[in-house]
Design a protein around this motif. Structure first.
Motif, PDB file in Angstrom:
ATOM      1  N   LEU A 283       3.854  10.409  -9.268  1.00 36.88           N
ATOM      2  CA  LEU A 283       3.298  10.745 -10.640  1.00 36.88           C
ATOM      3  C   LEU A 283       2.745  11.840 -10.580  1.00 36.88           C
ATOM      4  CD1 LEU A 283       1.782   7.135 -11.891  1.00 36.88           C
ATOM      5  CD2 LEU A 283       3.833   8.560 -12.863  1.00 36.88           C
TER       6      LEU A 283
ATOM      7  N   PHE B 119       3.599  15.300 -12.752  1.00 37.69           N
ATOM      8  CA  PHE B 119       2.854  15.945 -13.738  1.00 37.69           C
ATOM      9  C   PHE B 119       2.693  17.476 -13.371  1.00 37.69           C
ATOM     10  CE2 PHE B 119      -1.266  17.360 -15.178  1.00 37.69           C
ATOM     11  CZ  PHE B 119      -1.439  16.598 -16.651  1.00 37.69           C
TER      12      PHE B 119
ATOM     13  N   ARG C  61       0.675  -1.213   0.026  1.00 44.58           N
ATOM     14  CA  ARG C  61       0.054  -0.068  -0.041  1.00 44.58           C
ATOM     15  C   ARG C  61       0.755   1.378   0.008  1.00 44.58           C
ATOM     16  NH1 ARG C  61      -5.976  -0.198   2.306  1.00 44.58           N
ATOM     17  NH2 ARG C  61      -5.449  -2.272   1.141  1.00 44.58           N
TER      18      ARG C  61
ATOM     19  N   LEU D  41       3.835   1.674  -1.199  1.00 41.64           N
ATOM     20  CA  LEU D  41       4.710   1.575  -2.411  1.00 41.64           C
ATOM     21  C   LEU D  41       3.594   2.213  -3.368  1.00 41.64           C
ATOM     22  CD1 LEU D  41       7.038   0.729  -4.218  1.00 41.64           C
ATOM     23  CD2 LEU D  41       5.895  -1.313  -4.736  1.00 41.64           C
ATOM     24  N   PHE D  42       2.229   1.881  -3.308  1.00 39.21           N
ATOM     25  CA  PHE D  42       1.297   2.386  -4.358  1.00 39.21           C
ATOM     26  C   PHE D  42       1.336   3.775  -4.154  1.00 39.21           C
ATOM     27  CE2 PHE D  42      -3.271   3.217  -5.384  1.00 39.21           C
ATOM     28  CZ  PHE D  42      -3.261   2.882  -6.486  1.00 39.21           C
TER      29      PHE D  42
ATOM     30  N   TYR E 143       6.510  23.758 -17.865  1.00 39.22           N
ATOM     31  CA  TYR E 143       6.191  23.919 -19.419  1.00 39.22           C
ATOM     32  C   TYR E 143       5.287  25.079 -19.668  1.00 39.22           C
ATOM     33  CZ  TYR E 143       4.225  23.172 -23.975  1.00 39.22           C
ATOM     34  OH  TYR E 143       3.868  23.157 -25.460  1.00 39.22           O
ATOM     35  N   ARG E 144       4.502  25.568 -18.729  1.00 39.62           N
ATOM     36  CA  ARG E 144       3.832  26.756 -18.653  1.00 39.62           C
ATOM     37  C   ARG E 144       4.687  28.092 -18.659  1.00 39.62           C
ATOM     38  NH1 ARG E 144      -1.633  25.108 -16.400  1.00 39.62           N
ATOM     39  NH2 ARG E 144      -2.651  24.269 -18.254  1.00 39.62           N
TER      40      ARG E 144
ATOM     41  N   ALA F 150       4.031   5.851  -5.174  1.00 39.02           N
ATOM     42  CA  ALA F 150       4.011   6.110  -6.689  1.00 39.02           C
ATOM     43  C   ALA F 150       3.040   6.948  -7.341  1.00 39.02           C
ATOM     44  CB  ALA F 150       3.910   4.602  -7.411  1.00 39.02           C
ATOM     45  N   LEU F 151       1.952   6.987  -6.565  1.00 42.05           N
ATOM     46  CA  LEU F 151       0.690   7.806  -7.143  1.00 42.05           C
ATOM     47  C   LEU F 151       1.106   9.281  -6.837  1.00 42.05           C
ATOM     48  CD1 LEU F 151      -1.909   6.961  -8.270  1.00 42.05           C
ATOM     49  CD2 LEU F 151      -2.864   7.330  -5.867  1.00 42.05           C
TER      50      LEU F 151
ATOM     51  N   ALA G  27       5.923  19.256 -14.291  1.00 46.78           N
ATOM     52  CA  ALA G  27       6.177  19.391 -15.488  1.00 46.78           C
ATOM     53  C   ALA G  27       5.290  20.500 -16.281  1.00 46.78           C
ATOM     54  CB  ALA G  27       5.848  18.112 -16.430  1.00 46.78           C
ATOM     55  N   THR G  28       3.927  20.458 -15.637  1.00 46.72           N
ATOM     56  CA  THR G  28       3.179  21.620 -16.090  1.00 46.72           C
ATOM     57  C   THR G  28       3.534  22.855 -15.856  1.00 46.72           C
ATOM     58  OG1 THR G  28       1.154  19.903 -15.671  1.00 46.72           O
ATOM     59  CG2 THR G  28       0.488  22.259 -15.908  1.00 46.72           C
TER      60      THR G  28
END
Lengths: 156, 219
Positions: free
Chosen positions: B14, B18, B4, B6-7, B25-26, B10-11, B21-22
């Motif tokens: 991620l 995201f 649990r 680990l999950f 990039y913006r 990871a979530l 990166a957004t």
């Protein structure tokens, strides 16, 4: 009675061992699906690339994989591949078709796209060879491979 | 339990990737748009462009709009509210990005109305009645006359002025400038040459406030 109990206990142990080896495989498949989903959303929503028709079909099969595989992790359900494989195989077929189209193996006149963004148009190329359809094929292939390994393991 | 953790890790990872990166990039995109605006400063405002407000105002909003664009119609009252909130401090210049099918003809109608001194009235009338003449992302110039009739325009003159070569030149120059400045969606705002960091009414208001503050410090 005694032998039965022993057999049962052994069965429990093998099942637990199998769970120990298959859980990471489902987790890895989920990780690829989740990363691909976020990657597609980044390209579409943040960078503003309009997805072509074939991209949409690949999304249709990739997005649910991120959810279905996550549900299969808690509590762990090895049979999740029964629901995930039809999605990942179909998505893989679309991705391969798209890649062949982009590479020019399938002529453009055969494209199903009539309006919007043509599917044969390459939006981005990283490092000279990496395109979005290629990443899609790689992701679907890896998910397929992992799910097939789980399928083999659960049949034994 | 370990699975649990680990999950969830990871979530979270991620989601963080995201988000980061957004943001990156913006930021890069805003920087690029700012540089484009600086390099193409003459493309931002042309002598022919309609302007409203104090000519010496410290804050100059250049708005690229399409008369058939719904968001442009929705943002127009908001821009007027900002101007009313800072009287004499803001000047608005309208540029055209006629992306919708048929929009160029409606732009010519506006420019012809301008020759009769009714530009802003015509723009407001057409924005207000937009659903009547722009449907399914296409503008129909034949449907706009009824909405302009109450303004007391000389319609015969309007229709002949629309064909004038100088109006055609304005439209073509604006479309060329849209390409030079890489305007891809409407409405697009430049406040003293600075593009919006992200699209939104609050972002526009914030940028106007930043420029008001910056210019008042400078003087």
């Amino acid at each position: 009675m005694n032998t039965f109990a022993t057999a049962n206990a052994q069965g429990g142990v093998t099942a637990r061992n199998a769970n120990h080896t298959t859980w990471p495989l489902v987790f890895a498949a989920w990780l690829i699906a989740a990363a691909s989903t976020l990657g597609a959303l980044f390209l579409g929503e943040v960078m503003g690339f309009a997805p072509c028709v074939l991209c949409w079909y690949q999304r249709v099969f990739m997005f649910p994989l991120a959810l279905v595989l996550a549900v299969g992790l808690f509590p762990f359900d090895r049979t999740v591949m029964r629901y995930a494989l039809p999605l990942s195989i179909t998505g893989w077929l679309v991705a391969v078709y798209h890649l062949l189209l982009v590479q020019g193996v399938i002529p453009e006149t055969m494209t199903p796209c009539r309006q919007g963004v043509p599917c044969s148009q390459v939006e981005v190329v990283w490092l000279g060879i990496v395109t979005i359809p290629l990443l899609s094929v790689l992701a679907f292939s890896a998910i397929n491979a992992l799910l097939f390994i789980i399928y083999r393991k659960t049949r034994l | 339990m370990k699975q649990r953790t680990l999950f969830i890790a990871a979530l979270v990872l991620l989601a963080a990737m995201f988000g980061a990166a957004t943001l990156i990039y913006r930021g890069q995109q805003t920087e690029k748009a700012t540089q484009t605006a600086i390099q193409n400063r003459e493309a931002l405002v042309r002598f022919h462009s309609p302007s409203m407000g104090n000519a010496d105002a410290p804050v100059h909003i250049v708005e690229f709009l399409d008369p058939a664009c719904e968001t442009c119609a929705a943002f127009y009252p908001f821009v007027k509210d900002i101007m009313a909130a800072y009287p004499g401090k803001i000047r608005l210049t309208v540029r055209y990005a006629p992306f919708h099918q048929g929009s160029q003809d409606v732009v010519k109608v506006l420019e012809a109305a301008r020759k009769q001194g009714k530009y802003w009235q015509a723009l407001e009338a057409l924005f207000g009645a937009q659903q009547g003449w722009a449907q399914h992302h296409a503008a129909n110039v034949n449907l706009v006359w009824q909405y302009l009739a109450p303004l007391g325009l000389d319609m015969e003159r309007l229709k002949s002025d629309m064909q004038a070569p100088e109006i055609d030149r304005i439209v073509r120059q604006d479309i060329a400038d849209v390409q030079a400045l890489n305007v891809q969606k409407t409405p697009e705002y430049f406040v003293n040459g600075r593009p919006l960091p992200a699209f939104g009414d609050q972002q526009l208001l914030q940028l106007v406030r930043d420029e008001l503050e910056r210019t008042s410090k400078g003087s």
